[in-house]
Design an enzyme around this catalytic site. Structure first.
Site, short mmCIF file in Angstrom:
data_model
loop_
_atom_site.label_atom_id
_atom_site.label_comp_id
_atom_site.label_asym_id
_atom_site.label_seq_id
_atom_site.Cartn_x
_atom_site.Cartn_y
_atom_site.Cartn_z
N ASP A 150 0.24 5.35 7.63
CA ASP A 150 1.74 4.67 7.57
C ASP A 150 1.14 3.32 7.43
O ASP A 150 0.92 3.11 8.92
CB ASP A 150 2.63 5.35 8.39
CG ASP A 150 4.10 4.52 8.61
OD1 ASP A 150 4.59 4.69 7.01
OD2 ASP A 150 4.45 3.53 9.20
N ASN A 276 9.49 -2.14 5.13
CA ASN A 276 9.01 -1.27 3.66
C ASN A 276 9.32 0.37 3.89
O ASN A 276 8.84 0.73 5.21
CB ASN A 276 7.35 -1.47 4.61
CG ASN A 276 7.16 -1.10 2.56
OD1 ASN A 276 6.66 -0.07 2.05
ND2 ASN A 276 5.37 -1.56 2.53
N ASP A 303 11.23 4.86 12.26
CA ASP A 303 10.61 3.90 11.11
C ASP A 303 10.38 2.21 12.53
O ASP A 303 10.78 1.18 11.87
CB ASP A 303 10.75 3.66 10.34
CG ASP A 303 9.99 2.59 9.89
OD1 ASP A 303 8.61 2.80 10.80
OD2 ASP A 303 9.73 2.84 8.81
N HIS A 307 8.42 -6.88 15.90
CA HIS A 307 8.00 -7.72 15.87
C HIS A 307 8.84 -8.89 16.31
O HIS A 307 9.34 -9.04 17.05
CB HIS A 307 8.12 -8.56 13.64
CG HIS A 307 7.80 -7.29 13.48
ND1 HIS A 307 5.99 -7.13 12.70
CD2 HIS A 307 8.12 -6.69 11.91
CE1 HIS A 307 5.88 -6.35 11.56
NE2 HIS A 307 6.94 -5.54 10.78
#
Length: 428
Positions: A150, A276, A303, A307
């Site tokens: 992934d 994404n 998901d 960050h």
């Protein structure tokens, strides 16, 4: 361990009942329960679910502890009602050996907030050229069952076939990030009217759909299990629906953000919406909701992609892709699926606990709320309404697309094998 009585909760949205937890186990379910010395949690009006299971979480450790650690990520998971998460392999070093997956697994054990099941890389270094040590990772203490590159697609059909053949021997599954790389070079958002107007490179739906079509055919040919990560287009839904109609062993997940947000938000140029696969159109969102409701899409997976601030607080083209999602997932599902009448709470339990646990072959999770079962439980107040404030997140990162947005529902308590990890909405 002390005894706990959850009083008056609606199990899977049904009639109010009491639940007695003794040690690590649910020992009794009924009405008017009592036990000497038990801690009583008054849960009138609340929904009791089996602990949530996430098939798709990025915990970043080892290597990107500035974004997240196993400890902070599992704390965020507990706040969101999760008792088990699958940690993706795109770490530094990549989780492509028994040593790395065992490290992640042990860090999860030490955290104590939820169970961490490592996902092994399909290929060495996520480079798509050579199979990783799939058997060794499966035979390790971590007992890996799910393998994924992934973040990158296994775009070589021969490598994908070999991976499917290999994992079949131990009932593993390959979880594919469906993205044909040559069709998405320079892509910044969904290819469509909005990308044309904004002048941003487009990520076409066919880049996802072509890989899914290839891989369901390969899985059928091999007789193995394939799982489609973060499905995002109406066309992808139709391919998975067709594959399932053939009786092939294909499963798929959808993220909360793809159930709610559309590419129209990119008009703000706020990189928090860069992800994404990209946010798609309203028609795609509606198709995804319907597919989750009818079972074509098996489960919701976050998901969760943390960050640091500097990777998102920059111009759109330079920003990293991804959103945090563990702490808001259940609220988004309530808004998009329950409050719209597409799913009831039993359906939420199926899509966010039973099915993901079954796909990952997890033991002790995704079990009914009944006597004799492990006390992995999530208590939710569906009447709660509140604005999302990332400053209060347990996650180390704050890149949420929901800041300031009012969402319904709040996890009030999470129990991992009878031990409260969240009490009154806060970490225990």
């Amino acid at each position: 361990m002390s005894k706990i009585i959850i009083r008056g909760a609606r199990i899977l949205g049904g009639e109010p009942q009491d639940v007695l937890i003794d040690g690590e186990t649910v020992t009794e379910v009924g009405t008017g329960l009592d036990a000497a010395g038990a801690t009583v949690i008054e849960a009138e009006g609340q929904i009791l679910l089996p602990g949530l299971v996430d098939l798709h979480t990025h915990l970043r450790e080892p290597g990107r502890e500035d974004s997240e650690t196993v400890l902070t990520g599992t704390r965020a998971a507990a706040v969101g009602g999760f008792t088990a998460v699958h940690a993706m392999a795109n770490t530094f070093p990549v989780a492509d050996t028994a040593g790395v997956v065992e490290q992640v697994w042990r860090l999860g054990k030490e955290s104590g907030y939820c169970d961490v099941q490592p996902v092994g890389a399909v290929t060495v270094g996520l480079e798509g050229k050579k199979l990783a040590e799939l058997g060794a990772m499966h035979d390790s203490a971590a007992g890996v069952k799910v393998f994924s590159d992934d973040g990158k697609c296994v775009d070589d059909a021969v490598i994908m076939r070999r991976a499917l053949e290999y994992v079949k021997a131990f009932d593993g599954v390959v979880a594919q990030h469906a993205q044909e790389p040559r069709l998405t070079e320079g892509a910044q958002m969904n290819e469509g009217i909005v990308s044309a107007e904004l002048g941003l490179g487009g990520w076409p739906a066919v880049a996802e759909e072509s890989i899914i079509a290839r891989d369901v055919l390969l899985a059928a040919h091999v007789g193995s299990r394939v799982h489609i990560c973060h499905l995002s287009t109406a066309g992808s839904v139709e391919i998975v629906r067709w594959a399932k109609s053939k009786g092939w062993n294909v499963t798929a997940e959808v993220t909360p953000h793809h159930l709610l947000l559309t590419d129209e938000l990119v008009r703000t140029y706020n990189p928090v919406y860069k992800v994404n696969p990209p946010l798609r159109t309203e028609a795609d969102v509606m198709a995804l909701r319907e597919a989750l409701a009818d079972g074509t899409i098996d489960c919701v997976a976050t998901d969760h992609a943390p960050h640091p601030h500097e990777d998102k607080d920059c111009e759109w083209a330079a920003a990293a892709m991804g959103m945090v999602g563990l702490e808001t997932a259940l609220s988004v599902v309530q808004q998009t699926m329950v409050d719209t009448g597409l799913l009831d709470w039993a359906g939420v339990a199926d899509r966010m606990s039973f099915r993901p646990a079954a796909i990952g072959r997890l033991v002790g999770h995704g079990r009914p709320v009944s006597a004799g079962e492990p006390a992995n439980l999530t208590l939710v107040d569906p009447a709660y309404r509140g604005a999302v404030d990332p400053a209060g997140f347990a996650s180390r990162s704050r890149n949420t697309p929901y800041e300031g947005r009012e969402l319904p529902g709040r996890v009030t308590h999470t129990f991992l094998r009878g031990r409260a990890t969240v009490v009154d909405g806060k970490l225990a």
